[in-house]
Scaffold this active site. Structure first.
Site, PDB file in Angstrom:
ATOM      1  N   LYS A  65      32.874 -42.567 146.706  1.00  0.00           N
ATOM      2  CA  LYS A  65      31.709 -43.142 147.391  1.00  0.00           C
ATOM      3  C   LYS A  65      30.988 -42.109 148.257  1.00  0.00           C
ATOM      4  O   LYS A  65      30.298 -42.471 149.214  1.00  0.00           O
ATOM      5  CB  LYS A  65      32.105 -44.353 148.255  1.00  0.00           C
ATOM      6  CG  LYS A  65      32.606 -45.523 147.435  1.00  0.00           C
ATOM      7  CD  LYS A  65      31.518 -46.086 146.588  1.00  0.00           C
ATOM      8  CE  LYS A  65      32.008 -47.237 145.730  1.00  0.00           C
ATOM      9  NZ  LYS A  65      30.980 -47.670 144.773  1.00  0.00           N
ATOM     10  N   GLY A  66      31.176 -40.852 147.925  1.00  0.00           N
ATOM     11  CA  GLY A  66      30.519 -39.798 148.681  1.00  0.00           C
ATOM     12  C   GLY A  66      29.125 -39.463 148.184  1.00  0.00           C
ATOM     13  O   GLY A  66      28.444 -38.616 148.750  1.00  0.00           O
ATOM     14  N   THR A  68      28.447 -38.410 144.949  1.00  0.00           N
ATOM     15  CA  THR A  68      28.454 -37.327 143.965  1.00  0.00           C
ATOM     16  C   THR A  68      27.704 -37.699 142.688  1.00  0.00           C
ATOM     17  O   THR A  68      27.116 -36.838 142.041  1.00  0.00           O
ATOM     18  CB  THR A  68      29.899 -36.922 143.622  1.00  0.00           C
ATOM     19  OG1 THR A  68      30.646 -38.094 143.319  1.00  0.00           O
ATOM     20  CG2 THR A  68      30.543 -36.203 144.792  1.00  0.00           C
ATOM     21  N   ARG A  69      27.732 -38.945 142.342  1.00  0.00           N
ATOM     22  CA  ARG A  69      27.004 -39.377 141.139  1.00  0.00           C
ATOM     23  C   ARG A  69      25.504 -39.149 141.321  1.00  0.00           C
ATOM     24  O   ARG A  69      24.815 -38.672 140.422  1.00  0.00           O
ATOM     25  CB  ARG A  69      27.306 -40.854 140.833  1.00  0.00           C
ATOM     26  CG  ARG A  69      26.459 -41.491 139.743  1.00  0.00           C
ATOM     27  CD  ARG A  69      26.452 -40.767 138.430  1.00  0.00           C
ATOM     28  NE  ARG A  69      27.746 -40.730 137.772  1.00  0.00           N
ATOM     29  CZ  ARG A  69      27.954 -40.191 136.564  1.00  0.00           C
ATOM     30  NH1 ARG A  69      26.956 -39.664 135.879  1.00  0.00           N
ATOM     31  NH2 ARG A  69      29.161 -40.161 136.058  1.00  0.00           N
TER      32      ARG A  69
HETATM   33  N1  LIG Z   1      21.364 -40.454 149.369  1.00  0.00           N
HETATM   34  C1  LIG Z   1      22.247 -41.420 149.589  1.00  0.00           C
HETATM   35  N2  LIG Z   1      22.372 -41.959 150.805  1.00  0.00           N
HETATM   36  C2  LIG Z   1      23.269 -42.928 151.050  1.00  0.00           C
HETATM   37  N3  LIG Z   1      24.092 -43.434 150.113  1.00  0.00           N
HETATM   38  C3  LIG Z   1      23.999 -42.924 148.881  1.00  0.00           C
HETATM   39  C4  LIG Z   1      23.094 -41.901 148.551  1.00  0.00           C
HETATM   40  N4  LIG Z   1      23.253 -41.603 147.231  1.00  0.00           N
HETATM   41  C5  LIG Z   1      24.207 -42.415 146.777  1.00  0.00           C
HETATM   42  N5  LIG Z   1      24.657 -43.214 147.759  1.00  0.00           N
HETATM   43  C6  LIG Z   1      25.675 -44.234 147.668  1.00  0.00           C
HETATM   44  O1  LIG Z   1      26.919 -43.587 147.329  1.00  0.00           O
HETATM   45  C7  LIG Z   1      27.732 -44.518 146.614  1.00  0.00           C
HETATM   46  C8  LIG Z   1      28.178 -43.910 145.309  1.00  0.00           C
HETATM   47  O2  LIG Z   1      28.942 -42.772 145.551  1.00  0.00           O
HETATM   48  P1  LIG Z   1      29.693 -42.075 144.325  1.00  0.00           P
HETATM   49  O3  LIG Z   1      28.711 -41.607 143.303  1.00  0.00           O
HETATM   50  O4  LIG Z   1      30.613 -41.019 144.855  1.00  0.00           O
HETATM   51  O5  LIG Z   1      30.444 -43.322 143.742  1.00  0.00           O
HETATM   52  S1  LIG Z   1      31.772 -43.411 142.962  1.00  0.00           S
HETATM   53  O6  LIG Z   1      32.856 -43.017 143.855  1.00  0.00           O
HETATM   54  O7  LIG Z   1      31.678 -42.522 141.762  1.00  0.00           O
HETATM   55  O8  LIG Z   1      31.878 -44.801 142.570  1.00  0.00           O
HETATM   56  C9  LIG Z   1      26.889 -45.738 146.380  1.00  0.00           C
HETATM   57  O9  LIG Z   1      27.233 -46.666 147.366  1.00  0.00           O
HETATM   58  P2  LIG Z   1      27.431 -48.226 147.044  1.00  0.00           P
HETATM   59  O10 LIG Z   1      26.074 -48.713 146.597  1.00  0.00           O
HETATM   60  O11 LIG Z   1      27.871 -48.821 148.335  1.00  0.00           O
HETATM   61  O12 LIG Z   1      28.467 -48.311 145.958  1.00  0.00           O
HETATM   62  C10 LIG Z   1      25.480 -45.211 146.550  1.00  0.00           C
HETATM   63  O13 LIG Z   1      24.589 -46.234 146.911  1.00  0.00           O
END
Ligand SMILES: Nc1ncnc2c1ncn2[C@@H]1O[C@H](COP(=O)(O)OS(=O)(=O)O)[C@@H](OP(=O)(O)O)[C@H]1O
Length: 103
Positions: A65-66, A68-69
């Site tokens: 949820k950092g 990275t996607r």
């Molecule tokens: N720029 C920015 N700012 C704030 N939040 C952001 C941003 N980009 C991605 N996100 C949120 O990051 C969540 C997805 O993280 P990951 O790609 O690492 O997800 S995963 O671990 O592979 O499932 C996912 O959170 P959730 O919607 O709560 O699942 C994204 O909404």
């Protein structure tokens, strides 16, 4: 290396058309490539030959949820970046399969 990565690891298999050397934070990957090639040049050779199996020139590492996607998708928009479709999870799940699998 795997022991030091506590979160989810995303790897990006990229063909970045850089003509310079690999940035310092990619040095571990560069060392892998050099080991595989038996040493020699310090820069990862750049390829614009699509379809060849190569180690990545850049990897994305991040916790769950950092975001990275999102980073991967932004990078993928660039025409000179070629990235894997799905997360390979090499360092956290499939490290035992070795570099041949990772290519
Ligand atoms: N720029 C920015 N700012 C704030 N939040 C952001 C941003 N980009 C991605 N996100 C949120 O990051 C969540 C997805 O993280 P990951 O790609 O690492 O997800 S995963 O671990 O592979 O499932 C996912 O959170 P959730 O919607 O709560 O699942 C994204 O909404």
């Amino acid at each position: 290396m795997r022991d030091h990565v506590s979160g989810k690891v995303h790897a990006l298999r990229a063909e970045l058309r850089w003509n310079g050397t690999v940035p310092a934070h990619f040095s571990a990957l560069s060392e892998l490539q050099e080991t595989e090639n038996g040493g020699g040049e310090s820069a990862i050779p750049v390829s614009n030959t699509y379809g060849s199996k190569r180690l990545p020139q850049a990897i994305i590492i991040g916790v769950k949820k950092g975001g990275t996607r999102a980073l991967l998708e932004f990078l993928r928009v660039h025409p000179d970046v070629r990235a894997v479709g799905t997360e390979p999870h090499f360092f956290d799940r499939f490290y035992h399969k070795g570099l041949e699998w990772y290519r």
